[in-house]
Design a protein around this motif. Sequence first.
Motif, PDB file in Angstrom:
ATOM      1  N   GLN A 114      11.752  52.228  73.475  1.00  0.00           N
ATOM      2  CA  GLN A 114      11.874  53.080  74.649  1.00  0.00           C
ATOM      3  C   GLN A 114      13.299  53.611  74.783  1.00  0.00           C
ATOM      4  OE1 GLN A 114       9.237  54.023  76.893  1.00  0.00           O
ATOM      5  NE2 GLN A 114      10.866  55.536  77.240  1.00  0.00           N
ATOM      6  N   LEU A 115      14.277  52.774  74.459  1.00  0.00           N
ATOM      7  CA  LEU A 115      15.667  53.231  74.453  1.00  0.00           C
ATOM      8  C   LEU A 115      15.828  54.395  73.486  1.00  0.00           C
ATOM      9  CD1 LEU A 115      18.751  52.921  75.041  1.00  0.00           C
ATOM     10  CD2 LEU A 115      18.806  51.276  73.153  1.00  0.00           C
ATOM     11  N   GLU A 116      15.268  54.263  72.290  1.00  0.00           N
ATOM     12  CA  GLU A 116      15.369  55.338  71.316  1.00  0.00           C
ATOM     13  C   GLU A 116      14.631  56.588  71.800  1.00  0.00           C
ATOM     14  OE1 GLU A 116      14.440  54.268  67.341  1.00  0.00           O
ATOM     15  OE2 GLU A 116      15.860  52.616  67.257  1.00  0.00           O
ATOM     16  N   ALA A 117      13.474  56.373  72.433  1.00  0.00           N
ATOM     17  CA  ALA A 117      12.703  57.505  72.953  1.00  0.00           C
ATOM     18  C   ALA A 117      13.487  58.258  74.026  1.00  0.00           C
ATOM     19  CB  ALA A 117      11.372  57.018  73.522  1.00  0.00           C
ATOM     20  N   ASP A 118      14.159  57.518  74.892  1.00  0.00           N
ATOM     21  CA  ASP A 118      14.959  58.142  75.945  1.00  0.00           C
ATOM     22  C   ASP A 118      16.100  58.966  75.354  1.00  0.00           C
ATOM     23  OD1 ASP A 118      13.312  56.950  77.794  1.00  0.00           O
ATOM     24  OD2 ASP A 118      14.699  55.304  78.255  1.00  0.00           O
ATOM     25  N   LEU A 119      16.728  58.444  74.313  1.00  0.00           N
ATOM     26  CA  LEU A 119      17.818  59.177  73.660  1.00  0.00           C
ATOM     27  C   LEU A 119      17.298  60.444  72.990  1.00  0.00           C
ATOM     28  CD1 LEU A 119      19.713  56.127  72.134  1.00  0.00           C
ATOM     29  CD2 LEU A 119      20.632  57.708  73.832  1.00  0.00           C
ATOM     30  N   ALA A 120      16.107  60.345  72.385  1.00  0.00           N
ATOM     31  CA  ALA A 120      15.521  61.527  71.751  1.00  0.00           C
ATOM     32  C   ALA A 120      15.138  62.573  72.790  1.00  0.00           C
ATOM     33  CB  ALA A 120      14.300  61.121  70.927  1.00  0.00           C
ATOM     34  N   ALA A 121      14.571  62.112  73.924  1.00  0.00           N
ATOM     35  CA  ALA A 121      14.178  63.041  74.987  1.00  0.00           C
ATOM     36  C   ALA A 121      15.392  63.763  75.569  1.00  0.00           C
ATOM     37  CB  ALA A 121      13.432  62.284  76.081  1.00  0.00           C
ATOM     38  N   ALA A 122      16.521  63.059  75.632  1.00  0.00           N
ATOM     39  CA  ALA A 122      17.763  63.654  76.145  1.00  0.00           C
ATOM     40  C   ALA A 122      18.495  64.457  75.073  1.00  0.00           C
ATOM     41  CB  ALA A 122      18.676  62.554  76.681  1.00  0.00           C
ATOM     42  N   LYS A 123      17.927  64.488  73.873  1.00  0.00           N
ATOM     43  CA  LYS A 123      18.517  65.185  72.721  1.00  0.00           C
ATOM     44  C   LYS A 123      19.891  64.640  72.363  1.00  0.00           C
ATOM     45  CE  LYS A 123      15.865  69.418  73.475  1.00  0.00           C
ATOM     46  NZ  LYS A 123      15.887  70.882  73.640  1.00  0.00           N
ATOM     47  N   ALA A 124      20.039  63.330  72.604  1.00  0.00           N
ATOM     48  CA  ALA A 124      21.278  62.653  72.208  1.00  0.00           C
ATOM     49  C   ALA A 124      21.172  62.087  70.804  1.00  0.00           C
ATOM     50  CB  ALA A 124      21.605  61.528  73.196  1.00  0.00           C
ATOM     51  N   THR A 125      19.944  62.038  70.271  1.00  0.00           N
ATOM     52  CA  THR A 125      19.741  61.666  68.876  1.00  0.00           C
ATOM     53  C   THR A 125      18.784  62.686  68.267  1.00  0.00           C
ATOM     54  OG1 THR A 125      19.194  59.851  67.355  1.00  0.00           O
ATOM     55  CG2 THR A 125      17.747  60.123  69.264  1.00  0.00           C
ATOM     56  N   ASN A 126      18.971  62.960  66.982  1.00  0.00           N
ATOM     57  CA  ASN A 126      18.195  64.011  66.334  1.00  0.00           C
ATOM     58  C   ASN A 126      17.827  63.564  64.919  1.00  0.00           C
ATOM     59  OD1 ASN A 126      17.364  66.377  64.927  1.00  0.00           O
ATOM     60  ND2 ASN A 126      18.471  67.645  66.402  1.00  0.00           N
ATOM     61  N   PRO A 127      16.526  63.412  64.625  1.00  0.00           N
ATOM     62  CA  PRO A 127      16.110  62.918  63.306  1.00  0.00           C
ATOM     63  C   PRO A 127      16.498  63.816  62.135  1.00  0.00           C
ATOM     64  CG  PRO A 127      14.297  62.799  64.883  1.00  0.00           C
ATOM     65  CD  PRO A 127      15.372  63.616  65.525  1.00  0.00           C
ATOM     66  N   SER A 128      16.832  65.053  62.399  1.00  0.00           N
ATOM     67  CA  SER A 128      17.143  65.974  61.300  1.00  0.00           C
ATOM     68  C   SER A 128      18.596  65.883  60.850  1.00  0.00           C
ATOM     69  CB  SER A 128      16.838  67.414  61.719  1.00  0.00           C
ATOM     70  OG  SER A 128      17.711  67.834  62.756  1.00  0.00           O
ATOM     71  N   ILE A 129      19.409  65.123  61.569  1.00  0.00           N
ATOM     72  CA  ILE A 129      20.835  65.035  61.242  1.00  0.00           C
ATOM     73  C   ILE A 129      21.091  63.801  60.384  1.00  0.00           C
ATOM     74  CG2 ILE A 129      23.144  64.690  62.210  1.00  0.00           C
ATOM     75  CD1 ILE A 129      22.289  66.369  64.593  1.00  0.00           C
ATOM     76  N   SER A 130      21.768  63.993  59.267  1.00  0.00           N
ATOM     77  CA  SER A 130      22.075  62.909  58.335  1.00  0.00           C
ATOM     78  C   SER A 130      23.434  62.299  58.672  1.00  0.00           C
ATOM     79  CB  SER A 130      22.103  63.434  56.900  1.00  0.00           C
ATOM     80  OG  SER A 130      22.667  62.482  56.023  1.00  0.00           O
ATOM     81  N   PRO A 131      23.480  61.023  59.045  1.00  0.00           N
ATOM     82  CA  PRO A 131      24.769  60.417  59.398  1.00  0.00           C
ATOM     83  C   PRO A 131      25.737  60.340  58.228  1.00  0.00           C
ATOM     84  CG  PRO A 131      23.066  58.736  59.246  1.00  0.00           C
ATOM     85  CD  PRO A 131      22.366  60.065  59.160  1.00  0.00           C
ATOM     86  N   THR A 132      25.230  60.059  57.024  1.00  0.00           N
ATOM     87  CA  THR A 132      26.146  59.916  55.895  1.00  0.00           C
ATOM     88  C   THR A 132      26.778  61.245  55.489  1.00  0.00           C
ATOM     89  OG1 THR A 132      24.262  60.089  54.362  1.00  0.00           O
ATOM     90  CG2 THR A 132      24.999  57.886  54.964  1.00  0.00           C
ATOM     91  N   LYS A 133      26.179  62.346  55.907  1.00  0.00           N
ATOM     92  CA  LYS A 133      26.744  63.655  55.589  1.00  0.00           C
ATOM     93  C   LYS A 133      27.586  64.216  56.733  1.00  0.00           C
ATOM     94  CE  LYS A 133      22.957  64.905  52.470  1.00  0.00           C
ATOM     95  NZ  LYS A 133      21.789  65.802  52.239  1.00  0.00           N
TER      96      LYS A 133
END
Length: 426
Positions: free
Chosen positions: A240-259
């Motif tokens: 749910q924490l991750e879901a909340d961050l995704a809903a707030a657009k604070a995390t984005n699955p398309s962004i690569s952290p290592t890059k």
Amino acid sequence: MRIRKGIPALIAALGLMATGAACGGGDGSGGGGGKVQLTLLSHYASDPAKSGLDKMIAQWNKENPDIQVKSEVVKFDDLLTTLTVRQTGGRGADIVSAYGLWGGQLEKANVVAKVPDEIAQKIKASYSPAALGAVTTGDTLLGYPTEFNTYALFYNKKVLAAAGVSKPPATWAELEDVAKKVVKRDANGNVQVEGLSLIQDGDNKSAHPFLSLLDSAGGTFLGKDGSPQFNDDAGKSALQLEADLAAAKATNPSISPTKQFRSGGVAMAIQAGWWLGSLKTQMKDKYSDVGVAPIPGPTAGSKGSLAYGFFMGVNQRSKHSDEAWKFLSWLNEHQTEGGVTEMGKWLADQGLIPPRAADAATYQKTLTDPNFKPIYAAAEYALPEPNQAGAYEAKTALHNAIMTVLANGKSPDEALAQAAKAVKPQ
């Protein structure tokens, strides 16, 4: 090491291997004059790992002319396939180096031999609990723990400071607040700075960050029998924490952290300790912007991490198992002049945590980079990645569920319930 691309499904090959386990023997063979030739198969195909292992093998071969060891290497992406195919064909190496997650499959398929009781007792007394857990299936120790990594919260000090944040978050509420504060978007709404990355590059993808958060909430992944445990209250609150961050657009699955972390495009990321070596090389003088902290839990003082490891064990079909264990004992136990084992030094030189407790304690006293301290400390409390038969498939099911939440907005409870149904204890 970094776990890279996904491993192909190998259930059919493993099944063939199990049924063909009685055929032939390992490819280690006695040479002329009573000499024994052992083969060691690993993924240490590039430096500095390759040259370091080759150096230790050369020392052994010089000191033990009657037991010679030959190193065979493949890329990590090919290692599991190579292990299975060679074993099925009766050409398995005497000594195998493998990812702990595969342990249950390799044990079920009769690839790895039981560790002799005397050696097992020494290993259990000498290695950290997390390192042991990462290479133990049920009550069965698979071999000597080698590579070992824990997860921590990486953050860009400069990015946080620009948003008025002076220290890393210490609770989930703070983590969510900071992630939302540091997000930056352009005029079209495109993300320029991601708050918190929850995606891994490679076959771990979203599972390892989630399992680290799950651990911080007191949860666990699988039971000893392989049954799903991640869909309890701890798991639901973590997702749910991750879901909340995704809903707030604070995390984005398309962004690569290592890059994108190194260029300031990611403010925080849950990543494994091996990443520090890469960041030092990539960021050079900007590495001073990097900070590392424990992954926070729901309440002040709570924290979590995931530990995964590799091991070296002996092939159940080796014709020279006694000699193979003798070599492995020397490889993992002989010391340098500095009082640590040569294996521990080899791993530490690569930026990895030495899994032997005494080695890790020695290196902790001399750490000059404070970023390593939370990574070393996590070895005392990290959740070991489970490795019983079926664990790899369970992790894939969990990843798929997490991605439906982060990318498609699915309900965390529903996603975890669906993943739990897909887990088949073996």
